[in-house]
Design a protein around this motif. Sequence first.
Motif, PDB file in Angstrom:
ATOM      1  N   ASN A  57      16.590   0.978  56.896  1.00  0.00           N
ATOM      2  CA  ASN A  57      15.327   1.374  56.897  1.00  0.00           C
ATOM      3  C   ASN A  57      15.388   2.442  55.712  1.00  0.00           C
ATOM      4  O   ASN A  57      16.322   2.909  55.061  1.00  0.00           O
ATOM      5  CB  ASN A  57      14.940   1.635  58.228  1.00  0.00           C
ATOM      6  CG  ASN A  57      15.346   2.933  58.544  1.00  0.00           C
ATOM      7  OD1 ASN A  57      16.266   3.302  58.208  1.00  0.00           O
ATOM      8  ND2 ASN A  57      14.525   3.529  59.532  1.00  0.00           N
ATOM      9  N   PRO A  58      14.029   2.667  55.281  1.00  0.00           N
ATOM     10  CA  PRO A  58      13.681   3.606  54.406  1.00  0.00           C
ATOM     11  C   PRO A  58      14.316   5.306  54.715  1.00  0.00           C
ATOM     12  O   PRO A  58      15.114   5.772  53.971  1.00  0.00           O
ATOM     13  CB  PRO A  58      12.278   3.923  54.308  1.00  0.00           C
ATOM     14  CG  PRO A  58      11.703   2.652  54.652  1.00  0.00           C
ATOM     15  CD  PRO A  58      12.753   2.131  55.501  1.00  0.00           C
ATOM     16  N   ALA A  59      14.280   5.444  55.901  1.00  0.00           N
ATOM     17  CA  ALA A  59      15.173   6.848  56.528  1.00  0.00           C
ATOM     18  C   ALA A  59      16.663   6.880  56.119  1.00  0.00           C
ATOM     19  O   ALA A  59      17.129   7.761  55.678  1.00  0.00           O
ATOM     20  CB  ALA A  59      14.866   7.101  57.930  1.00  0.00           C
ATOM     21  N   ALA A 107      10.440   0.043  62.702  1.00  0.00           N
ATOM     22  CA  ALA A 107      11.839   0.353  61.833  1.00  0.00           C
ATOM     23  C   ALA A 107      11.491   1.118  60.517  1.00  0.00           C
ATOM     24  O   ALA A 107      11.995   1.996  60.080  1.00  0.00           O
ATOM     25  CB  ALA A 107      12.553  -0.948  61.727  1.00  0.00           C
ATOM     26  N   GLU A 108      10.403   0.255  59.865  1.00  0.00           N
ATOM     27  CA  GLU A 108      10.121   0.831  58.649  1.00  0.00           C
ATOM     28  C   GLU A 108       9.371   2.048  58.289  1.00  0.00           C
ATOM     29  O   GLU A 108       9.488   2.706  57.500  1.00  0.00           O
ATOM     30  CB  GLU A 108       9.061  -0.385  58.165  1.00  0.00           C
ATOM     31  CG  GLU A 108       9.818  -1.615  57.465  1.00  0.00           C
ATOM     32  CD  GLU A 108      10.837  -1.312  56.432  1.00  0.00           C
ATOM     33  OE1 GLU A 108      10.361  -0.856  55.288  1.00  0.00           O
ATOM     34  OE2 GLU A 108      11.888  -1.904  56.611  1.00  0.00           O
ATOM     35  N   LEU A 146      21.283   6.457  48.867  1.00  0.00           N
ATOM     36  CA  LEU A 146      21.623   5.068  48.227  1.00  0.00           C
ATOM     37  C   LEU A 146      20.421   3.995  48.064  1.00  0.00           C
ATOM     38  O   LEU A 146      19.551   4.539  48.855  1.00  0.00           O
ATOM     39  CB  LEU A 146      22.757   4.560  48.894  1.00  0.00           C
ATOM     40  CG  LEU A 146      24.045   5.307  48.852  1.00  0.00           C
ATOM     41  CD1 LEU A 146      25.283   4.575  49.762  1.00  0.00           C
ATOM     42  CD2 LEU A 146      24.872   5.508  47.554  1.00  0.00           C
ATOM     43  N   SER A 147      20.489   3.364  46.998  1.00  0.00           N
ATOM     44  CA  SER A 147      19.454   2.256  47.170  1.00  0.00           C
ATOM     45  C   SER A 147      19.726   1.072  48.371  1.00  0.00           C
ATOM     46  O   SER A 147      20.977   1.179  48.730  1.00  0.00           O
ATOM     47  CB  SER A 147      19.395   1.720  45.723  1.00  0.00           C
ATOM     48  OG  SER A 147      20.596   0.674  45.489  1.00  0.00           O
ATOM     49  N   GLU A 148      18.831   0.435  48.519  1.00  0.00           N
ATOM     50  CA  GLU A 148      18.975  -0.819  49.373  1.00  0.00           C
ATOM     51  C   GLU A 148      19.910  -1.474  49.030  1.00  0.00           C
ATOM     52  O   GLU A 148      20.875  -2.150  49.504  1.00  0.00           O
ATOM     53  CB  GLU A 148      17.627  -1.429  49.566  1.00  0.00           C
ATOM     54  CG  GLU A 148      17.750  -2.572  50.691  1.00  0.00           C
ATOM     55  CD  GLU A 148      16.118  -3.165  50.661  1.00  0.00           C
ATOM     56  OE1 GLU A 148      16.144  -4.079  51.758  1.00  0.00           O
ATOM     57  OE2 GLU A 148      15.116  -2.658  50.583  1.00  0.00           O
ATOM     58  N   ILE A 194      18.205   3.751  60.897  1.00  0.00           N
ATOM     59  CA  ILE A 194      18.244   2.315  61.142  1.00  0.00           C
ATOM     60  C   ILE A 194      18.982   1.306  60.409  1.00  0.00           C
ATOM     61  O   ILE A 194      18.296   1.136  59.391  1.00  0.00           O
ATOM     62  CB  ILE A 194      16.924   1.850  61.796  1.00  0.00           C
ATOM     63  CG1 ILE A 194      16.369   2.878  62.846  1.00  0.00           C
ATOM     64  CG2 ILE A 194      17.032   0.340  62.535  1.00  0.00           C
ATOM     65  CD1 ILE A 194      14.887   2.471  63.245  1.00  0.00           C
ATOM     66  N   THR A 195      19.971   0.993  60.943  1.00  0.00           N
ATOM     67  CA  THR A 195      20.745  -0.464  60.242  1.00  0.00           C
ATOM     68  C   THR A 195      20.760  -1.495  61.127  1.00  0.00           C
ATOM     69  O   THR A 195      20.778  -1.153  62.102  1.00  0.00           O
ATOM     70  CB  THR A 195      21.866  -0.159  59.435  1.00  0.00           C
ATOM     71  OG1 THR A 195      22.965   0.510  60.567  1.00  0.00           O
ATOM     72  CG2 THR A 195      21.745   1.100  58.563  1.00  0.00           C
ATOM     73  N   LYS A 196      20.747  -2.780  60.412  1.00  0.00           N
ATOM     74  CA  LYS A 196      21.163  -3.794  61.209  1.00  0.00           C
ATOM     75  C   LYS A 196      22.655  -4.267  60.633  1.00  0.00           C
ATOM     76  O   LYS A 196      22.444  -4.636  59.396  1.00  0.00           O
ATOM     77  CB  LYS A 196      20.185  -4.978  61.419  1.00  0.00           C
ATOM     78  CG  LYS A 196      20.529  -6.143  62.143  1.00  0.00           C
ATOM     79  CD  LYS A 196      19.487  -7.052  62.120  1.00  0.00           C
ATOM     80  CE  LYS A 196      19.803  -8.375  62.992  1.00  0.00           C
ATOM     81  NZ  LYS A 196      20.504  -9.339  61.875  1.00  0.00           N
ATOM     82  N   VAL A 197      23.546  -4.654  61.403  1.00  0.00           N
ATOM     83  CA  VAL A 197      24.652  -5.129  60.833  1.00  0.00           C
ATOM     84  C   VAL A 197      25.113  -6.395  61.681  1.00  0.00           C
ATOM     85  O   VAL A 197      24.653  -6.948  62.803  1.00  0.00           O
ATOM     86  CB  VAL A 197      25.971  -4.298  60.987  1.00  0.00           C
ATOM     87  CG1 VAL A 197      25.971  -3.048  60.166  1.00  0.00           C
ATOM     88  CG2 VAL A 197      26.384  -4.007  62.712  1.00  0.00           C
TER      89      VAL A 197
END
Length: 57
Positions: free
Chosen positions: A36-38, A16-17, A45-47, A23-26
């Motif tokens: 993830n960084p992508a 993922a990194e 946007l920032s994390e 890639i997101t997890k909800v």
Amino acid sequence: MNNKSQKRNDFFEEVAETSTSYITKVDRNGYVEYVNPAAKKVLGLSENDILGSSYND
């Protein structure tokens, strides 16, 4: 967590990194728990801006 589970978790975290895919997890309520960084790059946007936001908004 046993050793096999930890190795599997570490593998997926590395994938993922380093992935160029978004890639997101909800959680079950639609709130972002991981990005993830992508995805940060695509969204611009920032994390901190993304985590805790909702796909339902």
